[in-house]
Design an enzyme around this catalytic site. Structure first.
Site, PDB file in Angstrom:
ATOM      1  N   HIS A 117     -29.563  31.375  83.202  1.00 51.12           N
ATOM      2  CA  HIS A 117     -30.897  31.372  82.591  1.00 51.12           C
ATOM      3  C   HIS A 117     -31.621  30.062  82.578  1.00 51.12           C
ATOM      4  O   HIS A 117     -32.756  29.953  82.245  1.00 51.12           O
ATOM      5  CB  HIS A 117     -30.403  31.298  80.971  1.00 51.12           C
ATOM      6  CG  HIS A 117     -30.078  32.435  80.163  1.00 51.12           C
ATOM      7  ND1 HIS A 117     -30.810  33.717  80.483  1.00 51.12           N
ATOM      8  CD2 HIS A 117     -28.901  32.966  79.385  1.00 51.12           C
ATOM      9  CE1 HIS A 117     -30.108  34.888  79.963  1.00 51.12           C
ATOM     10  NE2 HIS A 117     -29.021  34.238  79.387  1.00 51.12           N
ATOM     11  N   LYS A 148     -37.084  55.923  66.303  1.00 54.18           N
ATOM     12  CA  LYS A 148     -38.391  55.952  66.407  1.00 54.18           C
ATOM     13  C   LYS A 148     -38.996  57.098  65.692  1.00 54.18           C
ATOM     14  O   LYS A 148     -39.938  57.203  65.064  1.00 54.18           O
ATOM     15  CB  LYS A 148     -38.908  56.074  67.588  1.00 54.18           C
ATOM     16  CG  LYS A 148     -38.774  54.790  68.542  1.00 54.18           C
ATOM     17  CD  LYS A 148     -39.642  54.784  69.937  1.00 54.18           C
ATOM     18  CE  LYS A 148     -40.014  53.509  70.459  1.00 54.18           C
ATOM     19  NZ  LYS A 148     -40.570  53.620  71.674  1.00 54.18           N
ATOM     20  N   SER A 180     -39.481  37.118  74.679  1.00 56.59           N
ATOM     21  CA  SER A 180     -40.229  36.721  75.975  1.00 56.59           C
ATOM     22  C   SER A 180     -41.453  36.005  75.690  1.00 56.59           C
ATOM     23  O   SER A 180     -42.297  36.650  74.784  1.00 56.59           O
ATOM     24  CB  SER A 180     -40.287  37.884  77.019  1.00 56.59           C
ATOM     25  OG  SER A 180     -41.184  37.402  78.187  1.00 56.59           O
TER      26      SER A 180
END
Length: 585
Positions: free
Chosen positions: A301, A383, A416
């Site tokens: 990472h 969903k 992110s």
């Protein structure tokens, strides 16, 4: 007691944030928080920003996460992906390795030419800078902290490192006209390497990279005293990537154990008796191809995030899944012989290698992982109820942990920040007052189902809010990291909040979904904690639960048990929704 700790942590953060905003570094924090330098040019990698605090996040990933010299289990803090391919012999392994490597090098070519397609998230372009940092990168052990090497010289490396039977070779992957070697050319060169490294009783220098960082740094200094060793180390560190050619693992008949063995092979090589010495764990990118079909990448990472490595792995797997002949066609033009890298092993270094073996084998024995496929439902079913699949799984993890340990777990989830220039990761905090209320009420017979559903919806909304804040640069951890770095640089006494242990996490989580069926696992470097990696697909959920225990302690963590509890939690939450019809407004 638990709520008291949470309240104390929130009060401390609120007070600290207010203090710094008002008195210390308001200007820098505003720059750090708002991050106005978002990626505006989608056609090429963005330029480096010089905003004062924007640089801290990338550096801290190196200093605090990637290379903390006090971490005993540092070698395991890597993300990897693994697939199994039908390979029947050495020629098949060589062909697979050549195809996989050539596909990865396709990415590098696009990076070098500025033609790598820009990725998007929610309609926004992502910063592609991390792809540049994957290649020719390596951690260099230091006395107090490691250094991260990116070879960005005017004459960049044109070779990769290949390791077979613990022996390292330098392989030039470009022809004289500047084109990449073809797959057939790579096959010829890899076959030469395998034939030149049949000896299996060499000192595995690569296993030194599995040691504690402070111990490895001392061995590194000793190695560098010899000129031959120095040249070999420099060649490995600056090479584009490392290709590891492993032999077969012990055969197992059970599919579950086979997948587990493959994961361990990609993660740590199986131990000193197997292929852990057939690695250079400091490299930013290692491609691993086993003789029995296990293949994947081992990566850190410190140079890039999981989404970048997953994209690279997906690209490579997609280009190597086709059926291809194993017959190697000899190229018409002669190729130079790959260069073998030599090491002069002193008695002191030999002793260091033996100690590294013992250390690694102890770590390997204390690592466990449970790999499951939850096939009852997936993203589509969640969903359909207008709920976030990621938030749903996160709350299932909260419920599972509470059921197993009768306490709420402090959990972290990465988000992110690549919508910002040079953005890396922010931290989502799935554990909240809403999640605590939900997990405590779920199995309470005095609570009505309607109330439980209300609590679930509230905690899902809270998770969504936390996610949006993190992805917009408003994560409190980023603020504190920036402040901590500034305090260190300006010799300001470190506030107590940075040493407060009330917020130490119990579970780290990550979601990465592959287009080609790759699986990921990010194993921990802290004993006594869990990592839960998952991929939410349309009709199923892939889960990997891993843990590591400290030596000479009783076994506290049980990935198999938590994995079963997670499956039960997912089923029970969906059953609750099915049995509790909502009245439409």
């Amino acid at each position: 007691m638990e709520l008291h700790k949470q309240g104390r942590a929130l009060w401390t953060l609120h007070k600290l944030r207010g203090f710094f905003y008002c008195l210390v570094c308001c200007y820098y924090i505003e720059i750090f928080v708002h991050r106005n330098d978002s990626c505006a040019t989608p056609k090429c990698p963005t330029r480096r920003s010089h905003l004062p605090l924007q640089q801290y996040q990338t550096r801290v990933l190196l200093e605090l996460v990637g290379v903390g010299i006090q971490e005993v289990f540092q070698v395991l803090n890597w993300l990897f992906a693994v697939l199994t391919k039908d390979i029947r012999d050495k020629q098949g392994q060589i062909r697979c390795a050549a195809e996989f490597t050539a596909s990865v090098l396709d990415i590098k070519t696009m990076v070098d030419n500025g033609t790598l397609p820009v990725e998007y998230m929610r309609g926004k372009p992502l910063c592609m800078k991390q792809y540049e940092q994957v290649f020719s990168s390596c951690r260099i052990p230091g006395a107090k902290t490691d250094f991260l090497l990116f070879d960005k010289s005017s004459n960049p490396p044109k070779n990769i490192t290949v390791v077979h039977n613990g022996q390292f070779f330098l392989l030039d992957i470009y022809n004289s006209d500047g084109t990449l070697l073809t797959v057939d050319q790579l096959c010829v060169q890899l076959e030469r390497i395998c034939n030149s490294s049949l000896q299996t009783n060499v000192d595995p220098v690569g296993i030194l990279t599995t040691q504690r960082r402070d111990v490895w740094s001392k061995s590194y200094i000793s190695l560098m005293q010899d000129e031959t060793n120095k040249e070999s180390l420099s060649a490995i560190e600056s090479s584009i990537l490392t290709l590891c050619l492993d032999g077969p693992m012990s055969p197992v008949s059970d599919e579950r154990m086979c997948r587990k063995a493959a994961f361990f092979q990609m993660l740590h090589g199986g131990g000193s008796q197997w292929y852990s010495g057939n690695r250079w764990f400091d490299k930013g990118l290692q491609v691993i191809i086993g003789e029995d079909g296990h293949r994947g990448i081992n990566c850190g990472h410190t140079v890039a995030d999981g989404t970048v490595f997953m994209a690279i792995c997906d690209h490579a797997v997609a280009n190597t899944n086709q059926e291809t002949p194993n017959v190697i066609q000899t190229p018409s033009d002669p190729l130079p012989m790959p260069q073998k890298l030599h090491f002069n092993i002193t008695p002191e270094i030999k002793q260091d290698i033996e100690e590294a073996k013992q250390h690694l084998d102890t770590v390997v024995q204390n690592v466990d992982v449970e790999i499951t496929v939850f096939d009852h439902f997936g993203k589509n079913a969640i969903k359909a109820r207008k709920m976030s699949p990621d938030a749903f799984v996160q709350m299932a993890i909260q419920l599972a942990y509470y059921r197993v340990y009768q306490q709420c777990c402090v959990t972290v989830e990465p988000a992110s920040l690549r919508t910002f220039r040079l953005g890396r990761l922010a931290v989502i905090r799935p554990t909240s007052s809403a999640s605590v209320a939900f997990v405590k009420a779920f199995d309470d017979p005095n609570k009505q189902n309607l109330e439980k559903v209300d609590l679930l919806e509230k905690t899902l909304k809270e998770h969504k809010k936390s996610t949006e804040m993190a992805m917009s640069g408003q994560d409190i951890a980023e603020h504190l990291i920036g402040l901590m770095c500034q305090a260190s640089e300006k010799n300001i006494p470190e506030p107590d909040v940075f040493t407060d242990t009330s917020g130490v996490f119990h579970v780290t989580t990550s979601q990465l979904s592959s287009k080609t069926g790759c699986l990921t696992c990010n194993t921990l470097d802290q004993p006594g904690t869990y990592d839960v990696s998952y991929s939410i697909m349309d009709s199923h959920i892939d889960c990997r639960v891993s843990s590591i225990e400290a030596s000479n302690t009783c076994k506290e963590k049980d990935p198999a048990r938590l994995s079963r509890a997670l499956e039960d939690a997912l089923l029970d939450m969906m059953t609750l929704l099915e049995e509790t019809p909502r009245v439409k407004p």
